[in-house]
Design a protein around this motif. Sequence first.
Motif, PDB file in Angstrom:
ATOM      1  N   HIS A 140       0.824  -1.212   0.000  1.00 51.07           N
ATOM      2  CA  HIS A 140       0.000   0.000   0.000  1.00 51.07           C
ATOM      3  C   HIS A 140       0.861   1.266   0.000  1.00 51.07           C
ATOM      4  N   HIS A 141       2.007   1.195   0.669  1.00 55.58           N
ATOM      5  CA  HIS A 141       2.876   2.359   0.801  1.00 55.58           C
ATOM      6  C   HIS A 141       4.336   1.926   0.749  1.00 55.58           C
ATOM      7  N   ALA A 142       5.182   2.851   0.330  1.00 54.99           N
ATOM      8  CA  ALA A 142       6.631   2.650   0.399  1.00 54.99           C
ATOM      9  C   ALA A 142       7.263   3.941   0.890  1.00 54.99           C
ATOM     10  N   MET A 143       8.406   3.812   1.529  1.00 51.14           N
ATOM     11  CA  MET A 143       9.124   4.998   1.983  1.00 51.14           C
ATOM     12  C   MET A 143      10.621   4.742   1.893  1.00 51.14           C
ATOM     13  N   ALA A 144      11.382   5.822   1.773  1.00 47.53           N
ATOM     14  CA  ALA A 144      12.837   5.696   1.678  1.00 47.53           C
ATOM     15  C   ALA A 144      13.487   7.013   2.064  1.00 47.53           C
ATOM     16  N   ASN A 145      14.553   6.899   2.806  1.00 50.19           N
ATOM     17  CA  ASN A 145      15.443   8.020   3.098  1.00 50.19           C
ATOM     18  C   ASN A 145      16.744   7.677   2.384  1.00 50.19           C
ATOM     19  N   PRO A 146      16.778   7.860   1.058  1.00 49.21           N
ATOM     20  CA  PRO A 146      17.849   7.261   0.247  1.00 49.21           C
ATOM     21  C   PRO A 146      19.196   7.940   0.455  1.00 49.21           C
ATOM     22  N   PRO A 147      20.271   7.272   0.023  1.00 48.94           N
ATOM     23  CA  PRO A 147      21.603   7.872   0.095  1.00 48.94           C
ATOM     24  C   PRO A 147      21.637   9.196  -0.668  1.00 48.94           C
ATOM     25  N   TRP A 148      22.413  10.129  -0.168  1.00 47.53           N
ATOM     26  CA  TRP A 148      22.406  11.469  -0.738  1.00 47.53           C
ATOM     27  C   TRP A 148      23.564  11.751  -1.680  1.00 47.53           C
ATOM     28  N   HIS A 149      24.601  10.930  -1.643  1.00 47.56           N
ATOM     29  CA  HIS A 149      25.804  11.250  -2.395  1.00 47.56           C
ATOM     30  C   HIS A 149      25.891  10.420  -3.673  1.00 47.56           C
ATOM     31  N   PRO A 150      26.395  11.002  -4.769  1.00 51.63           N
ATOM     32  CA  PRO A 150      26.505  10.253  -6.025  1.00 51.63           C
ATOM     33  C   PRO A 150      27.489   9.107  -5.898  1.00 51.63           C
ATOM     34  N   ALA A 151      27.363   8.153  -6.809  1.00 48.47           N
ATOM     35  CA  ALA A 151      28.171   6.932  -6.738  1.00 48.47           C
ATOM     36  C   ALA A 151      29.660   7.213  -6.866  1.00 48.47           C
TER      37      ALA A 151
END
Length: 271
Positions: A140-151
């Motif tokens: 029903h829902h998804a959430m993410a506090n994803p990584p902020w820095h480029p690879a």
Amino acid sequence: MSGRTVPVNPATLKAEAAEVTTEETMTGYLLDRRVHYRQFTQGYRTGIEPVLMAAFVPAQPGQSILEAGCGAGAGLLCLATRCPGIAGVGLEADHATASLAQSNMEENSLGERITVVTGSLPDIPPSLRHMTPGANGRFHHAMANPPWHPANHTGAEDARRRLAMTMPEGGWVAWISALSRWILPGGSLTLALPAAVIDLACEAMRGSGFGGLVLCPLWPKQGRSAKIVLLRGIWGGKGVFRLMPGLILHRDEGGYTAQSEAILRGMEALK
């Protein structure tokens, strides 16, 4: 997971909450001691972002949630405590952190509702389809506090912190596109992001089928520019873009504002 240089640890919202255990973890509490929480003393440390992000997810009892990059489980712990009856899965790239997150779920009597597995976006383990509460293999829902820095950034010296801070090849677009395939029509995706990438994130969400975008700035203090924002969209949504007044985190004289306290301690939703 975020990559703030100096994270504000919600486990220390009360000074007496923290202590170091023999397993190299720090023990503290979330939501005014309603949630028992352990995290590693070295490497990445949880900030307040997952607590606020969880408060922004419009989950209802009986619904399901997927968190990508769940870390030690702060976001899922807070959401499942605020909204009893939800079930879900946390996805975490670091195996040791995933194991710690699962232990946190069990220590808070959430192990039967929330499962944490090792994996990372955009390559979600196919077995996740069999772990979703619904028969169609979506949440029903998804959430993410994803990584902020480029690879290609230099990264932190600590391997676990570097993993938490570094986005995979494809960046925001790959994360958002992957999550869109795991959300039911009408379901939501909630992200905690740096304010500097909001234009890219909105474009990526629309390109992945999300509409009805809602943006909530997190102001450090009155009159300060927002460095972090919460962004939510509805898969297949047709609503117009909406900019919320946002949340002022700290008072000028120090300490959290009453509205922040109501969320961080009182389990109120962020609306």
